[in-house]
Design a protein around this motif. Sequence first.
Motif, PDB file in Angstrom:
ATOM      1  N   ILE A 146       0.388  77.490  22.218  1.00  0.00           N
ATOM      2  CA  ILE A 146       0.675  77.107  23.602  1.00  0.00           C
ATOM      3  C   ILE A 146       0.720  78.371  24.449  1.00  0.00           C
ATOM      4  O   ILE A 146       1.783  78.939  24.682  1.00  0.00           O
ATOM      5  N   LEU A 192       2.911  64.177  23.927  1.00  0.00           N
ATOM      6  CA  LEU A 192       4.001  63.215  24.057  1.00  0.00           C
ATOM      7  C   LEU A 192       4.740  63.429  25.377  1.00  0.00           C
ATOM      8  O   LEU A 192       5.047  62.471  26.102  1.00  0.00           O
ATOM      9  N   GLY A 193       5.001  64.708  25.699  1.00  0.00           N
ATOM     10  CA  GLY A 193       5.695  65.038  26.940  1.00  0.00           C
ATOM     11  C   GLY A 193       4.935  64.554  28.162  1.00  0.00           C
ATOM     12  O   GLY A 193       5.528  64.037  29.106  1.00  0.00           O
ATOM     13  N   ILE A 196      11.879  65.102  18.766  1.00  0.00           N
ATOM     14  CA  ILE A 196      11.140  66.175  19.449  1.00  0.00           C
ATOM     15  C   ILE A 196      11.781  67.526  19.146  1.00  0.00           C
ATOM     16  O   ILE A 196      11.095  68.513  18.874  1.00  0.00           O
ATOM     17  N   TRP A 197      13.110  67.567  19.154  1.00  0.00           N
ATOM     18  CA  TRP A 197      13.842  68.803  18.852  1.00  0.00           C
ATOM     19  C   TRP A 197      13.421  69.329  17.473  1.00  0.00           C
ATOM     20  O   TRP A 197      13.221  70.528  17.279  1.00  0.00           O
ATOM     21  N   VAL A 253       3.629  67.663  20.778  1.00  0.00           N
ATOM     22  CA  VAL A 253       4.791  67.526  21.655  1.00  0.00           C
ATOM     23  C   VAL A 253       4.358  67.540  23.117  1.00  0.00           C
ATOM     24  O   VAL A 253       4.857  66.777  23.938  1.00  0.00           O
ATOM     25  N   MET A 254       3.389  68.421  23.441  1.00  0.00           N
ATOM     26  CA  MET A 254       2.890  68.484  24.821  1.00  0.00           C
ATOM     27  C   MET A 254       2.264  67.149  25.223  1.00  0.00           C
ATOM     28  O   MET A 254       2.485  66.661  26.334  1.00  0.00           O
ATOM     29  N   LEU A 313      14.312  68.483  27.148  1.00  0.00           N
ATOM     30  CA  LEU A 313      13.970  69.392  26.041  1.00  0.00           C
ATOM     31  C   LEU A 313      12.635  70.066  26.267  1.00  0.00           C
ATOM     32  O   LEU A 313      12.484  71.277  26.083  1.00  0.00           O
ATOM     33  N   ILE A 314      11.657  69.254  26.671  1.00  0.00           N
ATOM     34  CA  ILE A 314      10.305  69.794  26.822  1.00  0.00           C
ATOM     35  C   ILE A 314      10.250  70.743  28.018  1.00  0.00           C
ATOM     36  O   ILE A 314       9.562  71.766  27.992  1.00  0.00           O
ATOM     37  N   PHE A 316      19.574  64.259  25.048  1.00  0.00           N
ATOM     38  CA  PHE A 316      19.486  64.870  23.726  1.00  0.00           C
ATOM     39  C   PHE A 316      20.831  65.328  23.176  1.00  0.00           C
ATOM     40  O   PHE A 316      21.173  65.057  22.022  1.00  0.00           O
ATOM     41  N   LEU A 356       9.974  70.942  17.684  1.00  0.00           N
ATOM     42  CA  LEU A 356       9.875  72.215  18.410  1.00  0.00           C
ATOM     43  C   LEU A 356       9.979  73.410  17.469  1.00  0.00           C
ATOM     44  O   LEU A 356       9.598  74.518  17.812  1.00  0.00           O
ATOM     45  N   ARG A 357      10.505  73.194  16.260  1.00  0.00           N
ATOM     46  CA  ARG A 357      10.641  74.304  15.316  1.00  0.00           C
ATOM     47  C   ARG A 357       9.319  74.641  14.615  1.00  0.00           C
ATOM     48  O   ARG A 357       9.185  75.690  14.006  1.00  0.00           O
ATOM     49  N   SER A 364      12.158  64.604  30.638  1.00  0.00           N
ATOM     50  CA  SER A 364      12.092  65.367  29.391  1.00  0.00           C
ATOM     51  C   SER A 364      12.763  66.720  29.424  1.00  0.00           C
ATOM     52  O   SER A 364      12.114  67.752  29.435  1.00  0.00           O
ATOM     53  N   PHE A 378      22.086  64.042  19.574  1.00  0.00           N
ATOM     54  CA  PHE A 378      21.981  64.933  18.425  1.00  0.00           C
ATOM     55  C   PHE A 378      23.248  64.864  17.572  1.00  0.00           C
ATOM     56  O   PHE A 378      23.189  64.896  16.341  1.00  0.00           O
ATOM     57  N   TYR A 416      23.872  73.588  24.967  1.00  0.00           N
ATOM     58  CA  TYR A 416      23.504  74.491  23.869  1.00  0.00           C
ATOM     59  C   TYR A 416      22.012  74.513  23.617  1.00  0.00           C
ATOM     60  O   TYR A 416      21.520  75.314  22.822  1.00  0.00           O
ATOM     61  N   VAL A 468       7.171  78.979  27.528  1.00  0.00           N
ATOM     62  CA  VAL A 468       5.738  79.209  27.736  1.00  0.00           C
ATOM     63  C   VAL A 468       5.520  80.039  29.002  1.00  0.00           C
ATOM     64  O   VAL A 468       4.644  80.903  29.047  1.00  0.00           O
ATOM     65  N   LEU A 478       3.415  71.690  18.081  1.00  0.00           N
ATOM     66  CA  LEU A 478       3.679  71.824  19.517  1.00  0.00           C
ATOM     67  C   LEU A 478       2.671  71.115  20.425  1.00  0.00           C
ATOM     68  O   LEU A 478       3.072  70.475  21.392  1.00  0.00           O
TER      69      LEU A 478
END
Lengths: 290, 266
Positions: free
Chosen positions: B32, B231-232, B215-216, B228-229, A120-121, B198, B219-220, A118, B202, A229, A128, B225
Amino acid sequence: MWQKITSSEKGRGILLISPPFIYALVLMAFPLAAIFLFSFWTQDFMDVDTTFTLNNYREIVEKPIYGALLQRSLYVSACVTLVTVLLAFPVAYFVSFHVRPERKSLWLFLITIPFWTSYLIRVFLWKVILGFNGVINTGLINIGLIDEPLTFILYNVNAVIITLAHAFAPFAILPIFVALEKIDRSLLEASQDLGESKFMTFFRVTLPLAMPGVVAAVLIVFIPTIGDYVTPELMGGAGGKLIANMIQTQFLALNNAPLGAALAIVAMVCVTAISLVFVLLNRRWLKGRS
Amino acid sequence: MSLRVYAIAYLIFLYAPIALLPIFAFNDATIIAFPLSGFTTDWFGELWTNTSLHTAVRNSVFIAVMTAIISTLLGICAARAGAMAHFPLKAGIMGFIMLPLVLPEIIVAVSLLVVVVQIFDLGLSNWTIIAAHTLICTPFCIAILNGAFQNLDPSMEEAAMDLGESRFGAFRSVTLPLVMPGIISSMLIAFTISLDEFIIAFFLSGVSPTMPVYIWGLLRFPASLPVVMALGTILVALSIILLTIAEILRRRGMARAGVADKGGFL
């Protein structure tokens, strides 16, 4: 005819290599040529004007923003490469020289796992860690080292460098490890028998012999980092955007694909030129030492 | 000794981000950050009810499976050609096929985008992503398959042919079983790369996003979030399982080829 091709080893080799070769030709070489051609055209609202022109390149040279972004990108890539390779070398050295042979592949496996998961994550999680209320700031405040959260570690170029250095770590470790594994251990003993200290043996024998791996590591980190990017977008804030963000913007948001293509070409040429110079500077370590 | 301490510290640095994932996935707060507030499994529950996520996951799995199959087939061709045959320009052609390994992904993405959309005027679909992912996964597959093919003793296939098998028959009944662990390992690696990719996806995704593109988008929005955690966490666990299987198979493949090398076969 078919008989003739398949009867010789040479013929079978060419036949076998053809599918992957043609695939790379059609999906890599041809598109690269296309984007090169495209960079000499211009966007005219919804259509592409196919008259040959250097206007895109002129715009890149004349508008200071492109030069500044490119400079910053190259600076970030260079820093990431330096940090990654310097941090990675001792790890590769440790695994090659101090880990028992049967445990080496376990170490390499542990090193590469985070790289596959992952992307992205992972980048987001660095936010964080480095953030205002992040792990580092909370931790440092709790143990009383600082009173206020550090702000220089997020939304700037430093944050981009830290995150990219983390993402590319295995890329740097593996080639150095391979080069270190190839070193004949008796050379090191010979050096010490002849009176060199362990320290000098490292600098005069081990390091020169490991240089092909270091050069490979530098290239394999430096070249791809220019195309990222995601990290500058998430970590860089306003002042940390890079050339790849601009290429992305030109293609997707501003719908000016020819200018984006020209930017991509310029970035590629810069990176390739710097890489070639680097290889040339190190050529004395690379030749005749296979 | 100090080198060992450094190496372990380095591993901690490598694992620090993904170690945080499960912590926040089970944390009962929408922000988070530390301090943690309480334990919950709600975020995982939300994953089950989110239908647009399910569509994205289906897309990604389809793309990853196709990429794994095609790039491994191309990888088998290249690895076998590299291991067995000598032909003109071998090193150059091999280098050319491995080039996507160092090509910046954004360059791959924009050049394919230009070709597909501007030159051929085709629509973007899952297949454009599969084509691009196959390009970047093939070098990884070749690297893994090289390990399986290079140690193989060519005399075994020759023996099978002397005993009456056709060339393809000899490959299928002698070589293929020996390199099978390498093939599966290569498919798993390609699957993992494609599932996670990604930057290219994209640019090249059509109307329906892949999972990383989805997921991207999430993130906005700060509110999404924690999901997303969660899922991650599942993705990391899944990748570790797949990679462990790939690694075990790769080693078994090497061992098989290694045993064969000693010639205790006939």
